[in-house]
Scaffold this motif. Structure first.
Motif, PDB file in Angstrom:
ATOM      1  N   ALA A   1       0.770 -19.374 -11.695  1.00  0.00           N
ATOM      2  CA  ALA A   1       0.800 -18.479 -10.525  1.00  0.00           C
ATOM      3  C   ALA A   1       0.831 -17.022 -10.952  1.00  0.00           C
ATOM      4  O   ALA A   1       1.570 -16.648 -11.865  1.00  0.00           O
ATOM      5  N   GLU A   2       0.019 -16.229 -10.275  1.00  0.00           N
ATOM      6  CA  GLU A   2       0.072 -14.769 -10.427  1.00  0.00           C
ATOM      7  C   GLU A   2       0.980 -14.245  -9.314  1.00  0.00           C
ATOM      8  O   GLU A   2       0.886 -14.708  -8.172  1.00  0.00           O
ATOM      9  N   VAL A   3       1.860 -13.295  -9.636  1.00  0.00           N
ATOM     10  CA  VAL A   3       2.788 -12.782  -8.618  1.00  0.00           C
ATOM     11  C   VAL A   3       2.616 -11.270  -8.493  1.00  0.00           C
ATOM     12  O   VAL A   3       2.764 -10.534  -9.465  1.00  0.00           O
TER      13      VAL A   3
ATOM     14  N   ASP B   1      -3.522 -17.926 -13.170  1.00  0.00           N
ATOM     15  CA  ASP B   1      -4.933 -18.228 -12.922  1.00  0.00           C
ATOM     16  C   ASP B   1      -5.191 -19.094 -11.695  1.00  0.00           C
ATOM     17  O   ASP B   1      -6.315 -19.166 -11.208  1.00  0.00           O
ATOM     18  N   ASP B   2      -4.165 -19.818 -11.197  1.00  0.00           N
ATOM     19  CA  ASP B   2      -4.422 -20.837 -10.183  1.00  0.00           C
ATOM     20  C   ASP B   2      -4.165 -20.383  -8.750  1.00  0.00           C
ATOM     21  O   ASP B   2      -4.829 -20.825  -7.817  1.00  0.00           O
ATOM     22  N   VAL B   3      -3.141 -19.550  -8.579  1.00  0.00           N
ATOM     23  CA  VAL B   3      -2.778 -19.129  -7.223  1.00  0.00           C
ATOM     24  C   VAL B   3      -2.137 -17.736  -7.310  1.00  0.00           C
ATOM     25  O   VAL B   3      -1.419 -17.439  -8.267  1.00  0.00           O
ATOM     26  N   THR B   4      -2.439 -16.919  -6.287  1.00  0.00           N
ATOM     27  CA  THR B   4      -1.855 -15.569  -6.221  1.00  0.00           C
ATOM     28  C   THR B   4      -0.752 -15.555  -5.178  1.00  0.00           C
ATOM     29  O   THR B   4      -0.988 -15.910  -4.019  1.00  0.00           O
ATOM     30  N   PHE B   5       0.434 -15.174  -5.586  1.00  0.00           N
ATOM     31  CA  PHE B   5       1.511 -14.909  -4.630  1.00  0.00           C
ATOM     32  C   PHE B   5       1.555 -13.406  -4.356  1.00  0.00           C
ATOM     33  O   PHE B   5       1.477 -12.601  -5.289  1.00  0.00           O
TER      34      PHE B   5
ATOM     35  N   THR C   1      -8.146 -16.184  -8.856  1.00  0.00           N
ATOM     36  CA  THR C   1      -7.427 -17.458  -8.674  1.00  0.00           C
ATOM     37  C   THR C   1      -8.052 -18.343  -7.588  1.00  0.00           C
ATOM     38  O   THR C   1      -7.908 -19.566  -7.630  1.00  0.00           O
ATOM     39  N   GLY C   2      -8.645 -17.724  -6.564  1.00  0.00           N
ATOM     40  CA  GLY C   2      -9.237 -18.495  -5.475  1.00  0.00           C
ATOM     41  C   GLY C   2      -8.224 -18.991  -4.454  1.00  0.00           C
ATOM     42  O   GLY C   2      -8.592 -19.654  -3.486  1.00  0.00           O
TER      43      GLY C   2
END
Lengths: 362, 326
Positions: B231-233, B203-207, B254-255
């Protein structure tokens, strides 16, 4: 020291510069229909080239490479192709393409800037390659088609390709000859040695005495023919294609001719060409030579030659009309730039296609 | 079900497709008797014969050019370039001819061909054996560029690449050829091309990563989870034309986005993804898009290559930076 290898390069000429037999002629040289057919094909090409260059001068054709003076090479060679053979032409390949069923208006359409000119409609040419613009790349495509023919065990099929003498300096030329030799591929390569690679003369292209001997290191047969003698070209290429179709492997044939025109309409040969050399070369040009032979043979009379010229011009004008009609009445939509990129346009590019369509004729 | 490494999955896919489709032929340097220098084609010549697994003369442009000619005759050549660093002589054929054939003949001729090559660093190889130059191919419309990140994906994506009617550049991250194993059923099921795979939800950051960098990126995501960062990967998988919609959908959630690539920083696929995000979802971004890439320098030889390759720490640090931004 022990001599391990040696080679010889043979030269083939049947008609001398005056159109007289210089050797015992092959059988087809007595066949009036065959010989007149070759003459008329060469004449059609000369008229087509002249018309295309004239169209370029008035802005109705893009950059165009003519074949003036070299007609016997492509016409003689392609007259040996069967409907099962595959042609892999280069950019000055108009003669060979016409000889394998490509329509004159397709040639005009292509050089007029429309990709549809490479979508050959004649079934004879449906597996043929479009012209190669980057130099010598076609050599490897020809070897690839020949590999497919060989791997599939197809009989009575071969590949014909063509390259300029300048193109023989490229690595891919040697790579193709090498694999054609080591895999015994059914292909024939004709070098159109027209003495010029744009402005660079043949003597600056190689230290080898002939281009034909470039076959030697690849372990394939090479020979040189008088490229202004259509009988010599047809005889050599016909035999080489037969050999290829029957499992005998590849042949390199250097056809010695002369470029009696600019490299393309974007070139001005007077910047680098000696006028005397040109005048000398004009005496050897192939069409007049063949006309003299046909007159001596009794295959035609002067009146018929005039009629052939009129007919060739009329044929070219008919094709020019088709070309104009396609350009003016059936232009490609702008989306055509995306429509043949992949079997199906990826999602990623659809917005760009939409934009091109939306902006229309901007 | 066999448990296979990535390189074994490549072999399995080749074997499956050669068995299923007699038009599939393999050609390249040392691919036949030797089974390839990485053993990707091990045993295939014994099984299918030397008319379908061809040891070619040593010339990369020739391998690509032959493939083009063969493909126009309806064959499905799978060419191997021994290392990506040696592909440059073949670019004249791949970029100049293969990518353009369907377009320039208005669909009359097309090229169902694959060019496989091991790529990327991290195995202490000689010079010219470790670069990641996928952007050269990604910059050429008409090609597909596909990079598997694990054994299952190597199997499914290679099947898809061979079956695709257009030329596919299939880049195999050799650093992870043998580091993980997957259970793979040889069911002939291809994976979709032109589609990302979301390998970890967050939900917080997309890799976004691909190839070998997926390995470090997933490790970084685990490390961040312990710090409370979710983290989404996303595995890009098809590097060109890539599936930007899946990435945008994730970033809108995620923004924040960090793109991880082994290639040099300038002019790469990572930069292109960052540009797309700037154009298409600027208002969803909480922080600037981050890139963790190789440096803008010549790929270092064995002694320094570890300092060049994006590490788990570098990836995690970039994520911490975008997390701290707002």
């Amino acid at each position: 020291m022990q001599k391990l290898a040696s080679f010889e390069v043979n030269y083939l000429q049947y008609l001398d510069e005056g159109g007289k037999p210089a050797n015992d002629l092959p059988d087809f040289a007595d066949d009036h229909e065959v010989m007149v057919g070759l003459y008329r094909s060469m004449q059609l090409l000369r008229h087509l080239d002249a018309r295309a260059v004239a169209l370029q001068r008035v802005g109705r054709m893009r950059t165009y490479p003519a074949s003036e003076g070299q007609e016997a090479v492509g016409v003689g060679a392609s007259s040996c192709l069967s409907d099962r053979d595959v042609l892999v032409p280069y950019y000055r390949g108009t003669a060979m393409m016409l000889g394998h069923g490509v329509q004159p208006h397709e040639i005009l359409l292509y050089w007029g800037g429309d990709e549809r000119g490479s979508d050959y409609q004649n079934p004879l040419a449906k597996e043929d390659f479009p012209i190669a613009v980057p130099i010598a790349t076609q050599m490897l495509h020809a070897a690839g088609v020949a590999s497919a023919i060989k791997l599939r065990g197809q009989k009575d099929r071969a590949v014909l390709t063509e390259i300029g003498e300048g193109g023989t300096s490229e690595g891919e030329f040697y790579e193709a000859l090498n694999v054609a030799g080591v895999w015994n591929l059914p292909m024939v390569c004709v070098i159109n040695n027209n003495q010029w690679a744009i402005s660079v003369p043949s003597e600056m292209q190689t230290a080898a005495q002939t281009y034909a001997q470039k076959a030697v290191a690849a372990g394939i047969e090479g020979l040189q023919v008088d490229g202004n003698d259509v009988i010599a070209v047809k005889d050599a290429v016909g035999k080489a294609l037969d050999k290829a179709r029957n499992g005998g492997g590849a042949t390199l044939i250097e056809a010695v001719t002369y470029r009696l025109c600019d490299h393309t309409t974007a070139d001005d040969a007077s910047r680098y060409e000696d006028a005397k050399a040109r005048a000398e070369a004009e005496k050897k040009e192939p069409l007049g030579r063949l006309a003299k032979y046909l007159l001596n043979l009794g295959a035609v009379n002067e009146k018929q030659l005039d009629e052939f010229a009129v007919a060739a011009k009329a044929e070219v004008e008919k094709e020019v009309k088709i070309y104009f009609d396609i350009l003016e009445n059936k232009p490609q939509p702008p989306s055509a730039m995306f429509d043949y990129l992949y079997a199906e346009l990826p999602e990623r590019f659809r917005a760009q296609r939409d934009e091109v369509m939306r902006r229309g004729g901007e | 079900m066999p448990t296979l490494t990535l390189i074994e999955a490549v072999t399995l896919a080749l074997d499956h497709e050669m068995g299923r489709d007699k038009e599939v032929v393999i050609l390249g340097e040392d691919v036949g008797r030797n089974g390839g220098v990485f053993r990707a084609t091990d045993g295939l010549q014994d099984k299918y014969g030397d008319q379908r697994v061809l040891d070619t003369p040593l010339a990369e442009a020739m391998i690509a050019g032959l493939s083009i000619g063969m493909a126009t005759q309806g064959m499905k050549p799978v060419a191997e370039i021994q290392f990506m660093g040696f592909v440059f002589p073949a670019l004249n054929q791949i970029l100049g001819a293969a990518a353009r054939m369907r377009n320039r003949t208005r669909g009359r001729l097309h090229l169902p061909m694959v060019v496989r090559m091991p790529y990327g660093g991290g195995i202490h190889a000689p010079e010219h054996h470790s670069e990641s130059t996928e952007a050269i191919f990604a910059h050429t419309p008409g090609l597909r560029v596909v990079v598997p990140s694990n054994p299952s994906r190597a199997y499914g994506l290679l099947l898809a690449a061979i079956r695709d009617p257009d030329p596919v550049i299939f880049l195999e991250p050799k650093r992870i050829y043998r580091i993980v194993k997957h259970e793979i059923e040889d069911d002939g099921e291809a994976y979709p091309l032109d589609t990302c795979f979301v390998d970890r939800q967050g939900d917080d950051v997309t890799f976004v990563a691909w190839g070998a960098m997926m390995h470090e990126t997933l490790l970084a995501a685990e490390m961040l989870a312990k710090e409370g960062v979710s983290a989404e990967v996303i595995d890009l998988a098809t590097v060109a034309p890539y599936d930007v919609e899946t990435i945008i959908e994730s970033v809108e959630k995620t923004g924040r986005c960090v793109i991880v690539a082994e290639a040099v920083r300038t002019g790469g696929v990572a930069s292109d993804i960052a540009a797309e995000l700037a154009e298409r979802c600027l208002l969803s971004l909480i922080a600037p898009v981050g890139r963790v890439t190789g440096y803008d320098t010549i790929m270092p030889y064995a002694k320094l290559e570890g300092r060049y390759l994006p590490s788990v720490d570098r990836i995690a640090d970039e994520a911490r930076k975008v997390m701290a931004f707002s």
